[in-house]
Design an enzyme around this catalytic site. Structure first.
Site, PDB file in Angstrom:
ATOM      1  NE  ARG B 297       7.631  63.890  37.921  1.00 28.00           N
ATOM      2  CZ  ARG B 297       7.279  65.098  38.311  1.00 28.00           C
ATOM      3  NH1 ARG B 297       6.841  65.300  39.549  1.00 28.00           N
ATOM      4  NH2 ARG B 297       7.358  66.120  37.484  1.00 28.00           N
ATOM      5  CE1 TYR B 433      13.695  59.368  31.029  1.00 28.39           C
ATOM      6  CE2 TYR B 433      13.400  59.543  28.677  1.00 28.39           C
ATOM      7  CZ  TYR B 433      13.692  58.788  29.776  1.00 28.39           C
ATOM      8  OH  TYR B 433      13.983  57.468  29.617  1.00 28.39           O
ATOM      9  CD  GLU B 434       8.175  61.163  31.873  1.00 28.08           C
ATOM     10  OE1 GLU B 434       7.313  61.981  32.236  1.00 28.08           O
ATOM     11  OE2 GLU B 434       8.126  60.600  30.767  1.00 28.08           O
ATOM     12  N   GLY B 435      10.254  65.501  34.298  1.00 27.12           N
ATOM     13  CA  GLY B 435      10.571  66.443  35.371  1.00 27.12           C
ATOM     14  C   GLY B 435      12.036  66.317  35.721  1.00 27.12           C
ATOM     15  CD  GLN B 440      11.080  64.494  39.867  1.00 27.46           C
ATOM     16  OE1 GLN B 440      10.348  64.087  40.771  1.00 27.46           O
ATOM     17  NE2 GLN B 440      10.640  64.734  38.649  1.00 27.46           N
TER      18      GLN B 440
END
Lengths: 571, 571
Positions: B297, B433-435, B440
């Site tokens: 992140r 991506y990555e959450g 978030q």
């Protein structure tokens, strides 16, 4: 393909914002009865859904091809275009007496919106033809009108706008294309134009290029520009396309989006045999160009609506289908459709609200075109004031909504096959062409605010205030009044430095006003009414206050931008 | 190619925001002397400029190719990757004892930024390897560390993260990939993973897949997930890559951007012969995943900086070269470079300010990683609080700046050859991506605000207030305190409905604080200092007040989103 024509919404906005029933009460637009309007909107929706939408992805993937003999369109486009011509869709707003039906401009706009929502790149072809018709109608001789308008009205021939040259973009006055008189009323054209949408293709019998050029001895800058009509095929004695003119498509661009629309580099007169005719007076090119341009600016704003509507529909469909995670804080751990999650819903409601706001803004301005046609000078002045807002803000909204559409799709949004990314790519040109949004902002603060001593601006704000009540919308209107008045007295630099944030504030104020009107008029009795009220409420409670946050930027002096030298930006 | 390494800016932010000199005063980071830092930043800049930047466009145009035997990278990528390995660039932040240099994480981040500014898609390969190293370092056995870390540290082997499955995106707990124990400490893996960046390629001797899977009888949801290491080639008795494992690349995606990065669908165990080993305890997969994920992140936030820097440099160069129109309101009618026009300058200054703000935010958080390594628990807590801001806001800024970059280029921005459009396309995945950034925001309001009874949040705000003085920044901080405190007590729905606007407000407050610190510390004596001060001043005077405009959205109740049923969105 998730596209469903937004007929109910279009009808509602035509009634409540564009006052189409009021227009239909005039003799000029008497044919625009409720029945006819319904038939037109429904028919256009079915046509767009059945014929234009299915080839949108193919057009994006394949794109047109350049060949020595001209540009060929992707599979299916020729047939789909013929169906458009045969269906008479081009003639709706076109002038009576030249094969057109003379229906209100705002109704023709709704139809163009539908076509563009189905296939945005493709709808550029009729959109540009529309501008060509306008220019001929206002500046052509009766002979020119008789020769070209009937074919342009049906769409059998298409039109193009040739302004830009490599060194002459925003600064049109820098163009170098030349026109030499041949003595017989014809002119020999020589020069190169870039970024010509549908500059060549194989779907129509002829292409009518409107070309800005300089005549011998013409003054420098925009004052020395004249407009010429250059057909792809010269007309024979029967007025039919005959000998090819000396216009060559040098190349087509590899673009971020709008792939199905060929963007051409056109070379006029490589063989010194490109023949054109003057439209309007010599050196009168800028006036004629603005006729095209103002029309095109409204239509580019309409493209913002098109892409926003398409992106919203796709995102709603995806979010309704995609099951992922249970609602947070619930006992029930069953995964739900993501449209149920608060932040996804916030994005979707924002997309709905911004799309509806953009549509209201564009239809409102388009209705002013019709009112002006009926002789309403107040409407004419308001249209001039609103044109930069329509072009800039509706296209900004199209981009915002298309980006949210990608976001709602999550990882799938980044995969081209999904289609959300295409809207994101297609939208990106709209804040650029037909005068960048920065140019629109300059037009607003430099010309439009001060028009007739600021009367149209004052009148608009006064009318908005009457409706606004107290609260954020009223605060925003007051802020616009205050800032707008100050900007009229400010230096050119200060005005321009503040122009874009101010344009956004004023646009949101106008949209907020139009949304509040719709909220009052929407019935709560059915799904459409509830959705409409929810979108309007969201707009007023969340989007209007955001615009107030731009006050600091809209009042910042230019000096903040010039504490550093240009070279220091690279430091 | 306009890329110039932003070494001066990096050094300034490392000193003033990341307190790199303070870190270097510790025994652990004693090697990070000024001389070494300078050498690393300069060297990385030259390497990125000379080797990685020149192939960025080729990678975008050509892209990797899928073949039966695996994915082949575009021309030049294999050699450029080997040069990266041979130059030791991978080892900077990697652990000592395993071939790494153990330099501060924030310094390694600056180097990764430079690589990604030169070639964002390519820099994903080391970025993912970095996450793999982190996971092994914190959760691997000494044997696993000894077997894999030395090769991952140099980059001779690359790493991947395998989380997502078609039905398990944001909801990782829904994954179905299975792992069966073989009795010898090894596991048999079976399942399909999607969206695997650099899931296959031909640049490294081995690829180490970290794969989330379920063991027999594991509890449902995230509690039943375990992490497995699955090498592309199993290690032979000498620890070298030997027999191919049963991992097949089914396809690679056709994406909007990041074309040079192969995004793979990986099938594990088609032949029931995919062998992996457990990393960490059984059912301990989520903890291990978060080790990777938190690292990733921060690094995705860093990608926001990369693309913003690249887009800004390109736009500044274009605007400095492109001559168009005289300054408005001037006697002198000589056309000027468009960087001199107020609205273009406003866009460029905004790009500079947002890029610098994103960099300050990311470096500040990255420095907390190092402080936490030194045992600073306050820093560890602040890092947790800031991680969603870094990931979400820095990527939002990357997108905004890339879009402004297209706009500054005018019509040329829409032409792919120019390169501005590539940044616009590349940036778009980072908020996903990555959450997703929505995830978030949920993490911020759902977990991070209330961490340790809200102490880290309160401490951050208190520190910011001390610096802020009066004015817009102080107002924004106060608003964040007020809203954040309320959100902690709010229902899950209300919290989530407000989460995204609140995340933006808080991020801008933190960035505003970091920019105000930089403004105080920047000398006015040279171009760098003047540019820095102008960017900080712009941020504080224009961008901070905008964020205050989000207050209404950040305090709106969820009920505004639920006045309508999901089905009514299609009305």
């Amino acid at each position: 393909m998730t596209f469903v024509p937004a007929v109910r919404e279009q009808r509602f906005v035509l009634e409540t914002i564009a006052d189409l029933p009021g227009l239909a009460a005039s003799e000029r637009f008497a044919e625009a009865t409720q029945d006819l309007v319904d038939a037109v909107l429904d028919g256009a929706g079915q046509f767009a859904q059945g014929v234009w939408a299915p080839i949108a992805r193919e057009g994006d993937v394949t794109g047109p091809k350049w060949t020595e003999r001209g540009v060929t369109m992707p599979p299916g486009y020729g047939a789909a275009y013929r169906a458009y011509v045969d269906g008479g869709w081009g003639t709706l707003g076109a002038p009576t007496g030249f094969g057109g039906q003379g229906l209100p401009y705002v109704l023709a706009s709704a139809v163009l919106e539908t076509l563009g929502t189905a296939n945005m790149a493709f709808a550029l072809a009729p959109m540009l033809t529309c501008g060509t018709i306008e220019a001929l109608l206002h500046h052509g001789t009766p002979e020119q009108q008789a020769a070209y308008l009937p074919h342009l009205s049906t769409g059998a021939w298409t039109g193009t706008m040739n302004l830009t040259e490599p060194q002459a973009g925003s600064d049109v006055g820098a163009l170098r294309t030349r026109a030499e008189p041949l003595g017989n009323g014809k002119w020999r054209i020589k020069g190169t134009k870039i970024f010509i949408s549908f500059g060549d293709h194989d779907m129509a019998e002829n292409i009518i290029h409107l070309v800005l050029a300089r005549t011998p001895g013409a003054p420098e800058g925009t004052r020395g520009i004249s407009l010429f009509l250059v057909p792809k095929f010269r007309l024979d004695e029967n007025g039919a396309p005959g000998t090819p003119n000396d216009v060559r498509t040098v190349s087509i661009e590899h673009k971020l989006g709008l792939h199905a629309s060929p963007t051409c580099v056109l070379s006029f007169g490589d063989e010194d045999d490109c023949i054109g005719e003057l439209i309007g007076p010599e050196h009168g090119g800028m006036r004629a160009m603005f006729t095209m341009m103002n029309n095109a600016r409204l239509n580019v704003g309409l493209q913002g609506v098109q892409v926003a509507e398409a992106a919203t529909q796709k995102a709603v469909a995806y979010a309704s289908d995609r099951i992922q995670s249970a609602r947070a804080g619930r006992m029930d751990k069953t995964p739900v459709a993501i449209i149920e999650h608060p932040d996804v819903r916030r994005m979707l409601l924002r997309m709905k609200a911004q799309t509806q706001a953009a549509r209201a803004l564009v239809y409102y301005a388009a209705a002013m075109v019709d009112a002006a046609t009926l002789g309403d000078l107040t409407a004419k002045a308001r249209l001039e004031l609103l044109t930069p807002l329509v072009k800039a803000h509706a296209t900004d909204l199209g981009n915002e909504v298309a980006s949210l559409g990608v976001q709602v799709h999550g990882g799938m949004g980044f995969i081209e096959e999904t289609g959300a990314a295409q809207h994101f790519r297609d939208a990106r040109i709209t804040p650029i062409y037909e005068g960048t949004n920065g140019i629109q902002a300059a037009d607003l603060v430099g010309r439009k605010l001060g028009l007739s001593d600021g009367e149209p601006f004052a009148a608009l704000l006064a009318e908005m205030k009457q409706d606004a009540g107290d609260g954020a919308l009223r605060d925003l209107i007051d802020a616009c009044e205050d800032i707008g008045t100050r900007l009229c007295r400010a230096s050119a630099d200060d005005r321009l430095a503040a122009s874009y944030p101010f344009l956004t504030m004023l646009s949101v104020a106008v949209c907020g006003w139009l949304m509040s009107r719709q909220m009052r008029l929407a019935a709560d009795g059915d799904a459409f009414g509830r959705m409409k009220r929810a979108a309007c409420a969201f707009y007023l409670s969340q989007i209007v206050p955001e615009a107030i946050g731009l006050r600091a930027a809209a009042t910042a002096p230019a000096s903040e931008l010039y504490t550093i030298q240009a070279e220091e930006f690279a430091a």
